[in-house]
Scaffold this active site. Structure first.
Site, PDB file in Angstrom:
ATOM      1  N   THR A 105       0.851  -1.186   0.000  1.00  0.00           N
ATOM      2  CA  THR A 105       0.000   0.000   0.000  1.00  0.00           C
ATOM      3  C   THR A 105       0.888   1.239   0.000  1.00  0.00           C
ATOM      4  OG1 THR A 105      -1.514  -1.251   1.376  1.00  0.00           O
ATOM      5  CG2 THR A 105      -1.935   1.097   1.160  1.00  0.00           C
TER       6      THR A 105
ATOM      7  N   HIS B  59     -11.289  -4.082  -0.695  1.00  0.00           N
ATOM      8  CA  HIS B  59     -10.852  -3.699   0.645  1.00  0.00           C
ATOM      9  C   HIS B  59     -12.057  -3.715   1.578  1.00  0.00           C
ATOM     10  CE1 HIS B  59      -9.328  -1.404   4.028  1.00  0.00           C
ATOM     11  NE2 HIS B  59      -8.128  -1.675   3.584  1.00  0.00           N
TER      12      HIS B  59
ATOM     13  N   HIS C 135      -9.118  -8.447   1.651  1.00  0.00           N
ATOM     14  CA  HIS C 135      -8.318  -8.386   2.876  1.00  0.00           C
ATOM     15  C   HIS C 135      -8.942  -9.305   3.914  1.00  0.00           C
ATOM     16  CE1 HIS C 135      -5.820  -4.783   1.857  1.00  0.00           C
ATOM     17  NE2 HIS C 135      -6.651  -4.875   0.841  1.00  0.00           N
TER      18      HIS C 135
ATOM     19  N   LYS D  47      -0.873  -0.646  -4.202  1.00  0.00           N
ATOM     20  CA  LYS D  47      -2.282  -0.465  -3.870  1.00  0.00           C
ATOM     21  C   LYS D  47      -2.582   0.969  -3.462  1.00  0.00           C
ATOM     22  CE  LYS D  47      -5.503  -1.913  -0.230  1.00  0.00           C
ATOM     23  NZ  LYS D  47      -5.528  -0.620   0.463  1.00  0.00           N
TER      24      LYS D  47
ATOM     25  N   SER E 257      -2.528  -8.252   5.215  1.00  0.00           N
ATOM     26  CA  SER E 257      -2.013  -6.892   5.173  1.00  0.00           C
ATOM     27  C   SER E 257      -2.165  -6.262   6.542  1.00  0.00           C
ATOM     28  CB  SER E 257      -2.794  -6.106   4.111  1.00  0.00           C
ATOM     29  OG  SER E 257      -2.762  -4.733   4.367  1.00  0.00           O
TER      30      SER E 257
ATOM     31  N   LYS F 299       2.136   4.670   0.942  1.00  0.00           N
ATOM     32  CA  LYS F 299       1.986   5.615   2.050  1.00  0.00           C
ATOM     33  C   LYS F 299       2.892   6.812   1.759  1.00  0.00           C
ATOM     34  CE  LYS F 299      -0.161   2.327   4.540  1.00  0.00           C
ATOM     35  NZ  LYS F 299      -1.579   2.364   4.890  1.00  0.00           N
TER      36      LYS F 299
END
Length: 455
Positions: free
Chosen positions: A164, A285, A318, A192, A370, A166
């Site tokens: 992911t 998600h 997820h 992601k 995750s 960030k």
């Protein structure tokens, strides 16, 4: 005199039927019921069956115009919960005719729509659902499923790696695309969008889609591997969501993403249909799931939300890590991971599976691990989740002291080492740390990662 007896009813007379033989076409539900003091469990279980099917609180003359026996939900079994005072598991059977075909939305509105505010109950939790074959067959399910995804990506025999991007909010589209490129070039399969990256003032969706597509084509050219970035198509309206998916398809990217609980099942099912029709993979998600599933005695267990997603459609979802920063008991997690991937899952109460579920060849969903995981977790993750999974390292990639690409290299080396060790017959559970240490001798990137996140 009137043809029926007016007045408030005792539910258990009509809706508690312990000798009922369940039909293959019934939808079965297991509820964890906590009745108010003084309410007998049979009455509470019957009330749940009534309130989530044909019941209303008093006798009405229109009951005479239909056949209750054909349409009512029935509480057919009640058992006390071991170690819990005044908690029971109530099993309820619903006739198939109560539900609209191919609508997860309608299924949930019926089963959990009203009954959770019921006065006679202190708390109520839906633990599991058995979806009958006849109803499963009315759903398209995941756009592609595990096998087709592997064929599209040309990646076999190992879990897939993701990350992911960030900081999740505040990057410009160009910088965001650069972060994507670094990770993919380093050896990840996917990057992601965060679940709350939609289309905000600092980064509009169209710009992000464009720069991410550029990043993944560049990374594909350099690595010779197929790459993907989960472009979050979640939006404020269904029309806008589809518009974003259309743009993703026009860019030629392999995968889009959706927040299925905040977006809603109706929107999700529409998107899943679009994705199958247009060859897009769909990453799901579960933002907002803990609002529904965190309380042990009220709400809905995640395995129910996972089953619902497989019906509604998604290729990844997820599903907790078993080892990272978010809670999740191992056996229970493995239970719903099997429900996502396998075609047939046996009833097994020790894993939280209350019913045998046959998916009648509906495609499977890849579980995504995750949240707070890093290279030292790799052996455990490989062992627990096996090949059919996506392992997502956000901070565990971007937190690498040398940057994103070396962080990605570290994760890929660790994964390949674990898969090779497993294939050579080594025991990942006991030798995991040693396997990672050996691999880090050949990879300075991995060695640096091992240093940052001590075991």
């Amino acid at each position: 005199s009137v043809g029926f007896k007016a007045g408030v009813k005792d539910y258990k007379l009509t809706y508690y039927t312990p000798d009922y033989q369940t039909k293959d076409t019934d939808i079965l539900a297991a509820f964890r019921v906590t009745p108010q003091p003084g309410v007998p469990p049979e009455e509470a279980g019957a009330a749940v069956a009534a309130e989530s099917s044909t019941g209303t609180w008093t006798t009405v003359w229109t009951d005479g115009l239909t056949s209750l026996d054909r349409y009512k939900g029935r509480c057919y079994h009640i058992e006390p919960v071991a170690g819990e005072e005044s908690q029971f598991i109530a099993y309820v059977a619903y006739p198939l005719d109560l539900f609209e075909e191919g609508s997860v939305t309608n299924m949930f509105t019926s089963i959990v729509g009203n009954v959770f505010g019921f006065k006679a109950l202190r708390a109520l939790r839906l633990e599991d659902l058995r979806i009958p074959n006849a109803y499963v067959k009315t759903f398209q399910g995941p756009p592609h499923g595990i096998q087709v995804e592997r064929d599209k990506l040309n990646k076999y025999g190992r879990p897939l790696l993701g990350c992911t991007i960030k900081p999740k909010l505040g990057l410009s589209a160009k910088n965001y695309g650069r972060a994507v490129y670094e990770c993919l070039r380093g050896g990840l399969d996917f990057t992601k969008d965060d679940e709350n990256v939609n289309s905000q003032p600092f980064m509009r969706w169209r710009d992000r889609f464009l720069f991410c597509a550029e990043a993944l084509y560049k990374a594909q050219a350099e690595t010779g591997e197929i790459k993907g970035h989960y472009l979050n198509a979640t939006a404020g309206t269904c029309e806008e969501m589809i518009k974003r998916a259309v743009f993703a398809r026009e860019l030629g990217v392999p995968i889009v993403m959706h927040d299925y609980l905040t977006g809603g099942f109706t929107a999700n099912t529409s998107l899943a249909h679009y994705c199958r029709d247009n060859g897009l993979l769909l990453h799901i998600h579960r933002a907002m799931h803990a609002v529904i599933d965190r309380q042990k005695n009220h709400g809905m267990h995640f395995r129910v939300l996972a089953k619902a997603l497989r019906l509604s459609g998604g290729d990844h979802i997820h599903s907790g890590t078993v080892v990272g920063k978010l809670e999740g008991e191992r056996e229970i997690t493995l239970g719903f991971v099997d429900l996502l991937r396998d075609d047939f899952v046996e009833k097994d109460r020790s894993r939280g599976i209350y019913f045998t579920q046959d998916w009648v060849s509906l495609p499977g969903v890849l579980p995504v691990a995750s949240g707070g995981i890093h290279v030292w977790h790799m052996p455990a993750l490989t062992e627990i989740f096996g090949d059919d999974s996506v392992l997502q390292f956000g901070g565990g990639t971007l937190g690498h002291p040398w940057g994103n690409a070396p962080g990605a290299v570290a994760n890929r080396v660790a994964l390949e080492a674990c898969v090779q060790a497993r294939n050579e017959g080594r025991d990942l559970a006991s030798e995991g740390n040693q396997i990672i240490r050996e691999a880090s001798k050949w990879s300075p990137e991995l060695a640096a990662a091992c240093e940052v996140w001590k075991e």
